[in-house]
Write a protein that holds these residues in place. Structure first.
Motif, mmCIF file in Angstrom:
data_model
loop_
_atom_site.group_PDB
_atom_site.id
_atom_site.type_symbol
_atom_site.label_atom_id
_atom_site.label_comp_id
_atom_site.label_asym_id
_atom_site.label_seq_id
_atom_site.Cartn_x
_atom_site.Cartn_y
_atom_site.Cartn_z
ATOM 1 N N GLU A 82 0.801 -1.218 0.000
ATOM 2 C CA GLU A 82 0.000 0.000 0.000
ATOM 3 C C GLU A 82 0.838 1.275 0.000
ATOM 4 O O GLU A 82 0.309 2.356 -0.266
ATOM 5 N N ASP A 83 2.121 1.170 0.294
ATOM 6 C CA ASP A 83 2.941 2.372 0.481
ATOM 7 C C ASP A 83 4.003 2.591 -0.583
ATOM 8 O O ASP A 83 4.543 3.695 -0.691
ATOM 9 N N LEU A 84 4.339 1.580 -1.378
ATOM 10 C CA LEU A 84 5.426 1.712 -2.344
ATOM 11 C C LEU A 84 5.075 2.704 -3.447
ATOM 12 O O LEU A 84 4.015 2.616 -4.072
ATOM 13 N N HIS A 85 6.012 3.632 -3.711
ATOM 14 C CA HIS A 85 5.857 4.601 -4.796
ATOM 15 C C HIS A 85 6.840 4.340 -5.929
ATOM 16 O O HIS A 85 6.552 4.659 -7.083
ATOM 17 N N SER A 86 8.028 3.822 -5.600
ATOM 18 C CA SER A 86 8.990 3.488 -6.652
ATOM 19 C C SER A 86 9.639 2.159 -6.325
ATOM 20 O O SER A 86 9.816 1.806 -5.154
#
Length: 361
Positions: A114-118
């Motif tokens: 739910e938190d990964l952006h890259s």
């Protein structure tokens, strides 16, 4: 006068320190670990930001240890919880999909999805023998990553390899894709249908280090995605050349000796979701083995790439051919330097790999 640096730092408001630590923790975890070792007060203050970027070599003990620490820190009461938002994952040569590393990574991705952006996934071994007929599987992701915006793969020619079961799409919100073939994957540019299936909203695609020899599948896939046939591409090239031929001042254009059918104006072409495609080949013409064949294939792919990038009727799409790069010296024992540098630069607000394509976004 001697100063107590830690005490002076802790005199700043908590929100200010949190912002400072968040800006600092963009190096794969080194700064976060250093902050945690400074003092108990600094460790507590940096708790919510120290995991912001993580570089992880996927040995089971390392993955399990990190995941255990991450869960423990998230269980501490507080308004803000630690989050892993940027991940550089390296799969070492000993990695096998059917053993503990894959199970550990599935648990890790489930906890951080739910938190990964890259995300960068670097594969440090040869795995694709028989591809595409008998593709190897690295089923380490069992659920979509809904907030992931950017993904880079090193030596991974098809994202479908990562899916544990029928998980589609893996990266529903990803906008920027960067694939880096290596000598381990023979410079194969990979599967465009695979990327479209698992990143259906991507707007930017870059492939760095394409070997022209195994690239024919990619050529066909890209033209099919654009609905651009070989006759249309040849006609468009002739149409552009005809309009680029200058007529000397004061001289009327000479009629052709025999009447020829007029060249049709190219039809508008677009990709369903991509808006920028940047392609970069290996500079292989200097290779000593089978020089003639290598040169002809490189020349042919170069001509095709020039024609595709110069097609004059794209709608909301830019295709650019970057300057060829040297063949990468790929050492599985170290992090692949270009991918690491681009990843860090993007975390720090820079253009990363998109600067070469004339983009600063």
């Amino acid at each position: 006068m001697a100063m107590n640096t830690t005490r002076d730092m802790l005199s700043l408001p908590y929100e200010v320190l949190e912002d400072i630590f968040q800006l600092a923790c963009v190096d794969g975890g080194f700064t976060g670990c250093s902050l945690a070792l400074t003092s108990r007060a600094i460790r507590d203050t940096a708790r919510t930001t120290r995991f912001r970027s993580v570089s992880l070599l996927a040995h089971p003990r390392r993955v399990d240890s990190l995941l255990s620490l991450y869960h423990a820190q998230r269980r501490i009461p507080g308004a803000h919880k630690p989050q892993i938002t940027h991940l550089y994952l390296t799969l070492p040569p000993g990695f096998r999909a059917s053993t503990a590393p894959a199970e550990s990574l599935r648990a890790f991705f489930s906890a951080t999805a739910e938190d990964l952006h890259s995300l960068v996934v670097q594969v440090n071994f040869l795995y694709y023998d028989g591809y595409p007929d008998t593709p190897f599987k690295l089923p380490i992701i069992s659920r979509p990553l809904p907030r992931l915006r950017e993904i880079t793969t090193v030596n991974l020619i098809d994202p479908r390899i990562l899916a544990d079961g029928d998980v589609r799409p893996l990266f529903p919100a990803a906008t920027h894709l960067h694939s880096i073939p290596t000598t381990h994957s023979s410079g194969d540019p990979g599967s465009l249908p695979g990327w479209s299936a698992h990143a259906p909203n991507a707007t930017h695609l870059r492939i760095s280090g394409i070997d022209p020899i195994p690239s024919r599948y990619f050529q066909r896939a890209l033209q099919a995605a654009l609905d651009l046939s070989d006759p249309e591409l040849r006609s468009a090239t002739a149409w552009v050349a005809e309009r680029a031929t200058p007529v000397p001042a004061g001289e009327p254009a000479s009629p052709p000796a025999t009447a020829a059918a007029p060249i049709q104006q190219p039809l508008m072409k677009r990709h369903p979701h991509l808006r920028c495609i940047a392609l970069q080949t290996w500079n292989k013409t200097h290779q000593p083995d089978n020089v003639s064949y290598t040169y002809l294939r490189s020349y042919g792919f170069g001509m095709w790439l020039a024609s595709v990038s110069a097609y004059p009727a794209y709608e909301g799409l830019r295709i650019c051919a970057l300057e060829p790069c040297d063949i990468p010296v790929y050492d599985p024992s170290v992090t692949f330097e270009p991918a690491w540098a681009y990843w860090v630069d993007r975390m720090q607000g820079g253009p990363g790999c998109w600067q070469d394509a004339g983009l600063d976004e």
